[in-house]
Design a protein around this motif. Structure first.
Motif, short mmCIF file in Angstrom:
data_model
loop_
_atom_site.label_atom_id
_atom_site.label_comp_id
_atom_site.label_asym_id
_atom_site.label_seq_id
_atom_site.Cartn_x
_atom_site.Cartn_y
_atom_site.Cartn_z
N ALA A 165 62.92 -35.22 8.15
CA ALA A 165 63.50 -35.81 9.36
C ALA A 165 64.99 -36.06 9.22
O ALA A 165 65.75 -35.98 10.20
CB ALA A 165 62.78 -37.10 9.72
N THR A 166 65.44 -36.34 7.99
CA THR A 166 66.87 -36.59 7.77
C THR A 166 67.71 -35.35 8.01
O THR A 166 68.93 -35.45 8.15
CB THR A 166 67.13 -37.14 6.36
N PHE A 167 67.09 -34.16 8.07
CA PHE A 167 67.82 -32.95 8.42
C PHE A 167 68.34 -33.04 9.85
O PHE A 167 69.29 -32.33 10.22
CB PHE A 167 66.93 -31.72 8.29
N PHE A 168 67.71 -33.90 10.65
CA PHE A 168 68.10 -34.07 12.05
C PHE A 168 68.79 -35.41 12.31
O PHE A 168 69.67 -35.49 13.15
CB PHE A 168 66.87 -33.96 12.95
N THR A 169 68.39 -36.43 11.58
CA THR A 169 68.94 -37.77 11.82
C THR A 169 70.15 -38.09 10.96
O THR A 169 70.96 -38.93 11.31
CB THR A 169 67.87 -38.84 11.59
N GLY A 170 70.27 -37.42 9.81
CA GLY A 170 71.42 -37.63 8.93
C GLY A 170 71.15 -38.59 7.79
O GLY A 170 70.15 -39.32 7.79
N SER A 171 72.05 -38.58 6.83
CA SER A 171 71.97 -39.45 5.66
C SER A 171 73.34 -40.06 5.39
O SER A 171 74.30 -39.78 6.10
CB SER A 171 71.48 -38.66 4.43
N GLU A 172 73.42 -40.87 4.34
CA GLU A 172 74.66 -41.56 4.02
C GLU A 172 75.23 -41.04 2.69
O GLU A 172 74.86 -41.51 1.62
CB GLU A 172 74.43 -43.08 3.92
N TYR B 24 72.11 -30.65 6.87
CA TYR B 24 71.98 -31.90 6.12
C TYR B 24 73.20 -32.75 6.46
O TYR B 24 74.17 -32.80 5.70
CB TYR B 24 71.89 -31.64 4.63
N PRO B 25 73.16 -33.42 7.60
CA PRO B 25 74.34 -34.13 8.08
C PRO B 25 74.54 -35.49 7.42
O PRO B 25 73.59 -36.15 7.00
CB PRO B 25 74.04 -34.30 9.57
N SER B 26 75.80 -35.87 7.34
CA SER B 26 76.17 -37.20 6.87
C SER B 26 76.72 -37.98 8.06
O SER B 26 77.74 -37.60 8.62
CB SER B 26 77.21 -37.12 5.77
#
Length: 384
Positions: free
Chosen positions: A138-145, A321-323
């Protein structure tokens, strides 16, 4: 002529396909999470465990292959995510390690822990392994830090320099604070349980377990659809991480993932075919007592759906893999891949994949010539 860009996109497709196969094979984990609910007697439990035990190595091998292919083709993702969000990946890997131990030792002579302990480990893998994997995807779409130090990417010899850093002390666990990640995590969990129910209907020669499995197909299928639709609709109407094809600058774009589907109609059509196939397998099994091929419709549908969803995350100038703490650190298919030489060499090796898949299909058919029943366990020298 095969270009570097083609190789990058080719390997993102391979990664996406492996992801789709992995999610399908999670029916093993789904079945493990239902051992105590779908089976009541000790004989029923043994039958369920041995039906799953013949398949657990497929899932484990696919997970390792998925991770290895990601490392070789997109090493910057591997370094960033596995090196930064390590609590998530360690939890996932730990759950799969205890799974392997449980199958091999639960029925061994001299087992001091007893079968219940190892079955608890299987339950742990069934719940945690599926949910955490869904949250991670899911973080591939929502992003990470995270933040990528692009200066250090060209100065790898300096021992004090690092390529990337995680922007919080939770190291991946912060993903649990996003309800959209929970939606996909729960969707993968209930999908795995649904596929397991379909698998039991197809493989077990046991009237009682057959009837329960058909009911559990619907019990798990309904929450799967609810959580998957929640994640999908939420994602389609949310802003996404777009990459300018010329400047490579990452920016937020309204309805980015919806636009990706519309701008890649072939991906959209295959995605919808996959969704319909999953629903056909679930509803056909739940509503028609003579229908027992649902696992193949839902299984193929799962592979198609997940593969296309991952393509939407990485194709069409999208950061896969958005930040969200540092947009320009977001990883794309272009800025995180291996060298052209490495991708070319790997592509030659990948030509052997169809032969490997053909062998897996052959081995599967040989092992599953007939449905499994209790009498088979007495004749099996390697019963779990």
């Amino acid at each position: 002529m095969i270009t570097y860009e083609f190789l990058q996109n080719y390997w993102w497709f391979i990664i996406s396909l492996l992801g789709g196969l992995l999610v399908f094979l999670l029916f093993v984990q789904g079945g493990q999470s239902m051992i105590n609910s779908i089976s009541k007697t000790e004989d029923e439990k043994k039958l369920v465990i041995n039906a799953l035990g013949r398949k657990w190595e497929y899932t484990f091998t696919t997970l390792v292959t998925f991770g290895g292919a990601f490392f070789a083709s997109f090493p910057l993702f591997y370094a960033t995510s596995f090196g930064g969000a390590y609590w998530v990946w360690m939890l996932l890997l730990f759950s799969f390690v205890v799974q392997a131990v449980s199958y091999e030792f639960q029925s061994k002579p001299g087992n001091v822990f007893g079968p219940k302990t190892y079955r608890a480990f299987l339950f742990f893998n069934g719940i945690v392994g599926t949910f955490v994997l869904g949250v991670a995807v899911a973080t591939f779409f929502t992003g990470s830090e995270f933040t990528i130090n692009k200066v250090n990417l060209v100065n790898l010899g300096a021992s004090t320099n690092v390529m990337s850093g995680w922007d919080n002390s939770l190291h991946g666990l912060e993903a649990l604070g996003n309800p959209r990640n929970w939606c996909l995590g729960l969707a993968v969990l209930f999908l795995a349980r649904t596929l397991a129910s379909l698998f039991f209907v197809n493989r077990l020669d046991h009237d009682v377990l057959h009837e329960r499995s058909r009911r559990y197909t619907l019990y798990n299928g309904i929450p799967f659809v609810v959580f998957f639709l929640a994640f999908l609709i939420w994602t389609l109407v949310s802003d996404g991480y777009a990459v300018d094809p010329d400047t490579k600058i990452v920016s937020m774009e309204s309805y980015k993932y919806l636009n990706n589907f519309l701008q890649m109609p072939v991906v959209l059509i295959i995605f919808l075919i996959g969704v319909v196939a999953v629903l056909w397998g679930v509803l056909g099994t739940a509503l028609n007592k003579s229908f027992n091929k649902g696992i193949w419709f839902a299984g193929i549908g799962t592979v198609l759906t997940v593969t296309m969803l991952l393509l939407v995350a990485g194709y069409n100038n999208t950061a896969y893999y958005p930040s969200y703490t540092n947009l320009q650190s977001s990883l794309t298919v272009q800025n995180s891949s291996s060298s052209e030489f490495t991708l070319t060499a790997m592509s030659i090796v990948s030509l052997l994949v169809p032969f490997v898949l053909a062998y897996i299909v052959y081995a599967w058919r040989v092992l599953e010539k007939k449905k499994m029943k209790l009498e088979d366990l007495a004749e099996d020298g390697h019963a779990y």
